[in-house]
Design an enzyme around this catalytic site. Sequence first.
Site, PDB file in Angstrom:
ATOM      1  N   ASN A  10      46.974  36.821  42.668  1.00  0.00           N
ATOM      2  CA  ASN A  10      45.755  37.598  42.445  1.00  0.00           C
ATOM      3  C   ASN A  10      44.957  37.629  43.748  1.00  0.00           C
ATOM      4  O   ASN A  10      44.572  36.581  44.261  1.00  0.00           O
ATOM      5  CB  ASN A  10      44.936  36.955  41.322  1.00  0.00           C
ATOM      6  CG  ASN A  10      43.690  37.762  40.987  1.00  0.00           C
ATOM      7  OD1 ASN A  10      42.971  38.187  41.885  1.00  0.00           O
ATOM      8  ND2 ASN A  10      43.433  37.954  39.697  1.00  0.00           N
ATOM      9  N   HIS A  13      39.926  37.682  45.565  1.00  0.00           N
ATOM     10  CA  HIS A  13      38.929  37.027  46.411  1.00  0.00           C
ATOM     11  C   HIS A  13      39.137  37.241  47.902  1.00  0.00           C
ATOM     12  O   HIS A  13      38.289  36.853  48.711  1.00  0.00           O
ATOM     13  CB  HIS A  13      38.768  35.567  45.984  1.00  0.00           C
ATOM     14  CG  HIS A  13      38.288  35.507  44.561  1.00  0.00           C
ATOM     15  ND1 HIS A  13      37.038  35.980  44.198  1.00  0.00           N
ATOM     16  CD2 HIS A  13      38.898  35.156  43.425  1.00  0.00           C
ATOM     17  CE1 HIS A  13      36.908  35.866  42.870  1.00  0.00           C
ATOM     18  NE2 HIS A  13      38.024  35.390  42.393  1.00  0.00           N
ATOM     19  N   HIS A  46      42.083  42.551  39.796  1.00  0.00           N
ATOM     20  CA  HIS A  46      41.161  42.747  38.688  1.00  0.00           C
ATOM     21  C   HIS A  46      40.088  43.744  39.095  1.00  0.00           C
ATOM     22  O   HIS A  46      39.198  43.410  39.870  1.00  0.00           O
ATOM     23  CB  HIS A  46      40.544  41.396  38.323  1.00  0.00           C
ATOM     24  CG  HIS A  46      39.654  41.436  37.127  1.00  0.00           C
ATOM     25  ND1 HIS A  46      38.990  40.329  36.679  1.00  0.00           N
ATOM     26  CD2 HIS A  46      39.316  42.430  36.273  1.00  0.00           C
ATOM     27  CE1 HIS A  46      38.276  40.647  35.614  1.00  0.00           C
ATOM     28  NE2 HIS A  46      38.453  41.912  35.354  1.00  0.00           N
ATOM     29  N   ARG A  48      37.055  44.991  38.263  1.00  0.00           N
ATOM     30  CA  ARG A  48      35.955  44.709  37.342  1.00  0.00           C
ATOM     31  C   ARG A  48      35.035  45.914  37.222  1.00  0.00           C
ATOM     32  O   ARG A  48      34.929  46.719  38.166  1.00  0.00           O
ATOM     33  CB  ARG A  48      35.138  43.503  37.848  1.00  0.00           C
ATOM     34  CG  ARG A  48      35.779  42.151  37.542  1.00  0.00           C
ATOM     35  CD  ARG A  48      34.918  41.011  38.030  1.00  0.00           C
ATOM     36  NE  ARG A  48      35.348  39.713  37.509  1.00  0.00           N
ATOM     37  CZ  ARG A  48      34.881  39.146  36.412  1.00  0.00           C
ATOM     38  NH1 ARG A  48      33.967  39.793  35.681  1.00  0.00           N
ATOM     39  NH2 ARG A  48      35.329  37.975  36.015  1.00  0.00           N
ATOM     40  N   ARG A  52      32.744  43.976  41.885  1.00  0.00           N
ATOM     41  CA  ARG A  52      32.213  42.960  42.789  1.00  0.00           C
ATOM     42  C   ARG A  52      33.214  42.561  43.868  1.00  0.00           C
ATOM     43  O   ARG A  52      32.846  42.072  44.910  1.00  0.00           O
ATOM     44  CB  ARG A  52      31.781  41.739  41.999  1.00  0.00           C
ATOM     45  CG  ARG A  52      32.943  41.001  41.362  1.00  0.00           C
ATOM     46  CD  ARG A  52      32.479  39.767  40.580  1.00  0.00           C
ATOM     47  NE  ARG A  52      31.719  40.107  39.378  1.00  0.00           N
ATOM     48  CZ  ARG A  52      31.389  39.204  38.441  1.00  0.00           C
ATOM     49  NH1 ARG A  52      31.728  37.929  38.573  1.00  0.00           N
ATOM     50  NH2 ARG A  52      30.706  39.573  37.367  1.00  0.00           N
ATOM     51  N   GLU A  73      44.383  44.063  36.203  1.00  0.00           N
ATOM     52  CA  GLU A  73      43.563  43.428  35.164  1.00  0.00           C
ATOM     53  C   GLU A  73      42.374  44.340  34.890  1.00  0.00           C
ATOM     54  O   GLU A  73      41.743  44.834  35.830  1.00  0.00           O
ATOM     55  CB  GLU A  73      43.084  42.042  35.616  1.00  0.00           C
ATOM     56  CG  GLU A  73      44.212  41.035  35.654  1.00  0.00           C
ATOM     57  CD  GLU A  73      43.729  39.640  35.961  1.00  0.00           C
ATOM     58  OE1 GLU A  73      42.679  39.514  36.590  1.00  0.00           O
ATOM     59  OE2 GLU A  73      44.413  38.676  35.571  1.00  0.00           O
ATOM     60  N   THR A 103      33.112  34.092  36.850  1.00  0.00           N
ATOM     61  CA  THR A 103      34.538  34.390  36.743  1.00  0.00           C
ATOM     62  C   THR A 103      34.868  34.482  35.258  1.00  0.00           C
ATOM     63  O   THR A 103      34.020  34.219  34.415  1.00  0.00           O
ATOM     64  CB  THR A 103      35.397  33.307  37.424  1.00  0.00           C
ATOM     65  OG1 THR A 103      36.780  33.697  37.366  1.00  0.00           O
ATOM     66  CG2 THR A 103      35.239  31.953  36.748  1.00  0.00           C
ATOM     67  N   THR A 104      36.098  34.850  34.960  1.00  0.00           N
ATOM     68  CA  THR A 104      36.473  34.945  33.554  1.00  0.00           C
ATOM     69  C   THR A 104      36.273  33.597  32.871  1.00  0.00           C
ATOM     70  O   THR A 104      36.707  32.574  33.385  1.00  0.00           O
ATOM     71  CB  THR A 104      37.948  35.383  33.447  1.00  0.00           C
ATOM     72  OG1 THR A 104      38.078  36.653  34.066  1.00  0.00           O
ATOM     73  CG2 THR A 104      38.396  35.495  31.998  1.00  0.00           C
ATOM     74  N   GLU A 154      48.977  36.702  28.247  1.00  0.00           N
ATOM     75  CA  GLU A 154      48.698  35.736  29.313  1.00  0.00           C
ATOM     76  C   GLU A 154      47.736  34.718  28.730  1.00  0.00           C
ATOM     77  O   GLU A 154      46.601  35.059  28.355  1.00  0.00           O
ATOM     78  CB  GLU A 154      48.106  36.408  30.553  1.00  0.00           C
ATOM     79  CG  GLU A 154      47.838  35.383  31.657  1.00  0.00           C
ATOM     80  CD  GLU A 154      47.487  35.990  32.997  1.00  0.00           C
ATOM     81  OE1 GLU A 154      47.930  37.124  33.288  1.00  0.00           O
ATOM     82  OE2 GLU A 154      46.746  35.321  33.750  1.00  0.00           O
ATOM     83  N   HIS A 193      44.675  31.333  35.412  1.00  0.00           N
ATOM     84  CA  HIS A 193      43.259  31.033  35.661  1.00  0.00           C
ATOM     85  C   HIS A 193      43.032  29.567  36.022  1.00  0.00           C
ATOM     86  O   HIS A 193      43.331  28.664  35.246  1.00  0.00           O
ATOM     87  CB  HIS A 193      42.327  31.420  34.500  1.00  0.00           C
ATOM     88  CG  HIS A 193      40.911  31.527  34.995  1.00  0.00           C
ATOM     89  ND1 HIS A 193      40.370  32.686  35.521  1.00  0.00           N
ATOM     90  CD2 HIS A 193      39.939  30.584  35.094  1.00  0.00           C
ATOM     91  CE1 HIS A 193      39.118  32.439  35.909  1.00  0.00           C
ATOM     92  NE2 HIS A 193      38.838  31.186  35.657  1.00  0.00           N
ATOM     93  N   GLY A 215      45.247  32.979  41.878  1.00  0.00           N
ATOM     94  CA  GLY A 215      44.584  33.688  42.965  1.00  0.00           C
ATOM     95  C   GLY A 215      43.569  32.885  43.726  1.00  0.00           C
ATOM     96  O   GLY A 215      43.773  32.561  44.903  1.00  0.00           O
TER      97      GLY A 215
HETATM   98  C1  LIG Z   1      41.532  36.985  34.064  1.00  0.00           C
HETATM   99  C2  LIG Z   1      41.464  35.943  35.091  1.00  0.00           C
HETATM  100  O1  LIG Z   1      41.530  34.780  34.804  1.00  0.00           O
HETATM  101  C3  LIG Z   1      41.328  36.300  36.515  1.00  0.00           C
HETATM  102  O2  LIG Z   1      42.415  36.939  36.969  1.00  0.00           O
HETATM  103  C4  LIG Z   1      40.135  37.160  36.746  1.00  0.00           C
HETATM  104  O3  LIG Z   1      40.372  38.030  37.804  1.00  0.00           O
HETATM  105  C5  LIG Z   1      39.013  36.225  37.053  1.00  0.00           C
HETATM  106  O4  LIG Z   1      37.934  36.998  37.506  1.00  0.00           O
HETATM  107  P1  LIG Z   1      37.546  36.846  39.069  1.00  0.00           P
HETATM  108  O5  LIG Z   1      38.774  37.165  39.850  1.00  0.00           O
HETATM  109  O6  LIG Z   1      36.457  37.847  39.204  1.00  0.00           O
HETATM  110  O7  LIG Z   1      37.147  35.414  39.234  1.00  0.00           O
HETATM  111  N1  LIG Z   2      44.751  35.930  35.283  1.00  0.00           N
HETATM  112  C1  LIG Z   2      44.601  34.821  36.191  1.00  0.00           C
HETATM  113  C2  LIG Z   2      44.596  35.315  37.595  1.00  0.00           C
HETATM  114  O1  LIG Z   2      45.007  36.429  37.867  1.00  0.00           O
HETATM  115  C3  LIG Z   2      44.138  34.435  38.672  1.00  0.00           C
HETATM  116  O2  LIG Z   2      43.135  33.538  38.228  1.00  0.00           O
HETATM  117  P1  LIG Z   2      42.581  32.527  39.358  1.00  0.00           P
HETATM  118  O3  LIG Z   2      43.763  31.789  39.919  1.00  0.00           O
HETATM  119  O4  LIG Z   2      41.921  33.358  40.388  1.00  0.00           O
HETATM  120  O5  LIG Z   2      41.635  31.604  38.614  1.00  0.00           O
END
Ligand SMILES: CC(=O)[C@@H](O)[C@H](O)COP(=O)(O)O
Ligand SMILES: NCC(=O)COP(=O)(O)O
Length: 242
Positions: A10, A13, A46, A48, A52, A73, A103-104, A154, A193, A215
Site C-alpha cells: 500500500n 503514505h 486507497h 479516500r 488526503r 481501496e 487511519t482506518t 480482507e 492493517h 503499507g
Molecule cells: C483499509 C486499510 O487498512 C488501509 O489500507 C487504509 O488505506 C488505511 O487508511 P490510510 O492509508 O489512510 O491510513
Molecule cells: N488494507 C491494509 C493496507 O492496505 C495497508 O494497511 P497499513 O499497512 O498501511 O496499516
Amino acid sequence: MTHPLRLGVNIDHVATVRNARGGDTPDPVRAAELAVRGGADGITAHLREDRRHITDADIARLSAALAVPLNLEMAATEEMLGIALRHRPHAACIVPEKREERTTEGGLDAAGQHNVLAPMVRELAGANIRVSLFIEPSAEQVAAAVALRAPVVELHTGRYAELEGDAQVEELRRLTDAAALAAKNGIEVHMGHGLTFDNVAPVAAIPQVRELNIGHFLVGEAIFVGLEESVRRMKGLMESAR
Ligand SMILES: CC(=O)[C@@H](O)[C@H](O)COP(=O)(O)O
Ligand SMILES: NCC(=O)COP(=O)(O)O
C-alpha cells in the site's frame, strides 16, 4: 494445501509525504515500481473521499503504469463506484471511511449495509473487478460476505497489531477462525492493517491467507533502508512463516 502468499504494498503514505509540500515528489508511481522490484505481487492504493494522500491522478497513472495488479481501496459511495468502473483496476476493496479518522479504525459493517453493498458488489463484479470486503474477523461479517457473494474478504488486523500478550493471542485466534470459515465458504482470504516486521509472521502462518496488504510500516522503514529493501525483507519474513 498452503497456497503461496502474495504481498500487496500500500503506497498511500508515499503520497502523504508528497502532499506535505504539494509538489510531485516523492512519486507514488516510482514507489510502486520499487516495491515491485523488491517483490511486491500487487500495489494497493486507497483513494479516500478527502484525497488526503492518494489522488485521482495517482490512480490514473498507476492504472496506466503498473506491471502488477492494482487493488483500489474505496468507500462504498457512488462517486468511488464510478471511479472504479472508469479505471477498472484488477481489484477493488470496499473499506469503511470516517472523515475524522487518522487511519482506518475497523472493518466494514457488511452485515448492516447489505442493501447498500449488494448492488455495488454486483456492478464491480460485472465489470470483471475482483471485489473484496474489508471486514472484522467475525463469523457475522464473514456470513455477510457470503450473502453478498463477495469473492474475497480482507480481514482487519489492526486490533491484532495494537494488542499485546494474551489479548493479541486471542485476536490472532479470531483471525484464524474467521479465515477458516471464509475459506470453507469459498471466499479468498486476505489480511491487512498495522502489520510490521515484528508481528507479520503469525498472520502469514495462517494457512488460508492468500494475500497480505501492508503499507504504512513499509513506507516508514523505507526512510532508513529504501522501499525495495523494506519490501524484500517483508516478503522474506512472510515466506519464512509458511
Ligand atoms: C483499509 C486499510 O487498512 C488501509 O489500507 C487504509 O488505506 C488505511 O487508511 P490510510 O492509508 O489512510 O491510513
Ligand atoms: N488494507 C491494509 C493496507 O492496505 C495497508 O494497511 P497499513 O499497512 O498501511 O496499516
